[in-house]
Design a protein around this motif. Sequence first.
Motif, PDB file in Angstrom:
ATOM      1  N   TYR A 191       0.911  -1.255   0.180  1.00 57.23           N
ATOM      2  CA  TYR A 191      -0.121  -0.142   0.045  1.00 57.23           C
ATOM      3  C   TYR A 191       0.813   1.382  -0.130  1.00 57.23           C
ATOM      4  O   TYR A 191       0.331   2.408   0.194  1.00 57.23           O
ATOM      5  N   THR A 192       2.186   1.276  -0.074  1.00 54.31           N
ATOM      6  CA  THR A 192       3.133   2.307  -0.243  1.00 54.31           C
ATOM      7  C   THR A 192       4.059   2.261  -1.403  1.00 54.31           C
ATOM      8  O   THR A 192       4.282   1.339  -2.077  1.00 54.31           O
ATOM      9  N   VAL A 216      -3.287   5.088   3.817  1.00 55.79           N
ATOM     10  CA  VAL A 216      -3.682   5.413   2.580  1.00 55.79           C
ATOM     11  C   VAL A 216      -5.034   6.389   2.749  1.00 55.79           C
ATOM     12  O   VAL A 216      -4.836   7.537   1.893  1.00 55.79           O
ATOM     13  N   THR A 245      -4.352  10.160   0.554  1.00 56.90           N
ATOM     14  CA  THR A 245      -4.788   9.660  -0.926  1.00 56.90           C
ATOM     15  C   THR A 245      -6.249  10.232  -1.249  1.00 56.90           C
ATOM     16  O   THR A 245      -7.141  10.145  -0.329  1.00 56.90           O
ATOM     17  N   THR A 285      -1.191   5.774  -6.326  1.00 57.14           N
ATOM     18  CA  THR A 285      -1.524   5.250  -5.017  1.00 57.14           C
ATOM     19  C   THR A 285      -2.928   4.733  -4.728  1.00 57.14           C
ATOM     20  O   THR A 285      -3.232   3.729  -4.367  1.00 57.14           O
ATOM     21  N   THR A 316      -4.147   0.857  -4.345  1.00 52.39           N
ATOM     22  CA  THR A 316      -4.747   0.328  -3.024  1.00 52.39           C
ATOM     23  C   THR A 316      -5.867  -0.553  -3.419  1.00 52.39           C
ATOM     24  O   THR A 316      -6.132  -1.688  -2.755  1.00 52.39           O
TER      25      THR A 316
END
Length: 189
Positions: free
Chosen positions: A42-43, A89, A93, A131, A135
């Motif tokens: 997730y990064t 996130v 985001t 991102t 995700t």
Amino acid sequence: MKYSTKNTDKELVAGCRKGHRLAQKVLYERYFGKMLGIAMRYTKQQEEAIEILNAAFLKVFTALDKYQDNNNLAGWIAKIVFNCSIDHVRRHTKYRKVMNFEIERDAPVLNESINNLHAEDLFKLIQKLPTASRTVFCMYVIDGYKHKEVAEMLNITVGTSKWHLANARKELQRLIRQQDQEELLVRGY
């Protein structure tokens, strides 16, 4: 009690509940690699994943009184790391609110060279996705959540979730084609 890698999870949990720093250190080191993999999905950067992981382990250590000893410790920790990753996130985001895009219905990534990719290479390509799309892709494809669940967890619409999944797949196809072209150039074809 002295704590080391020879201790069982149950012994380490008991030590952590008593506030023994060495037990916490050994438990952290035991699960660091596996849990880092979850946060990395997730990064884009390892430093960011480690930041998430540290926050997750802080939650682990403060919530150990809620952990039931007969449960799978690795699974319990993984769930906390996953939730911390999703929280991170969400905070960092901006998702576009999508009402109705021409969504490619769960189209598979079709490319002959995907069979030649090793898991590590595919992971590196996934890291290059935007991102928000990365995700949704990880939650849907890797973690097995449905669009409705993804939408609820990320506070987006189901349509937005589907759009990000389609976008991720399209971008992965582009990245795989680009990688294929680069390999052909290197080989001199």
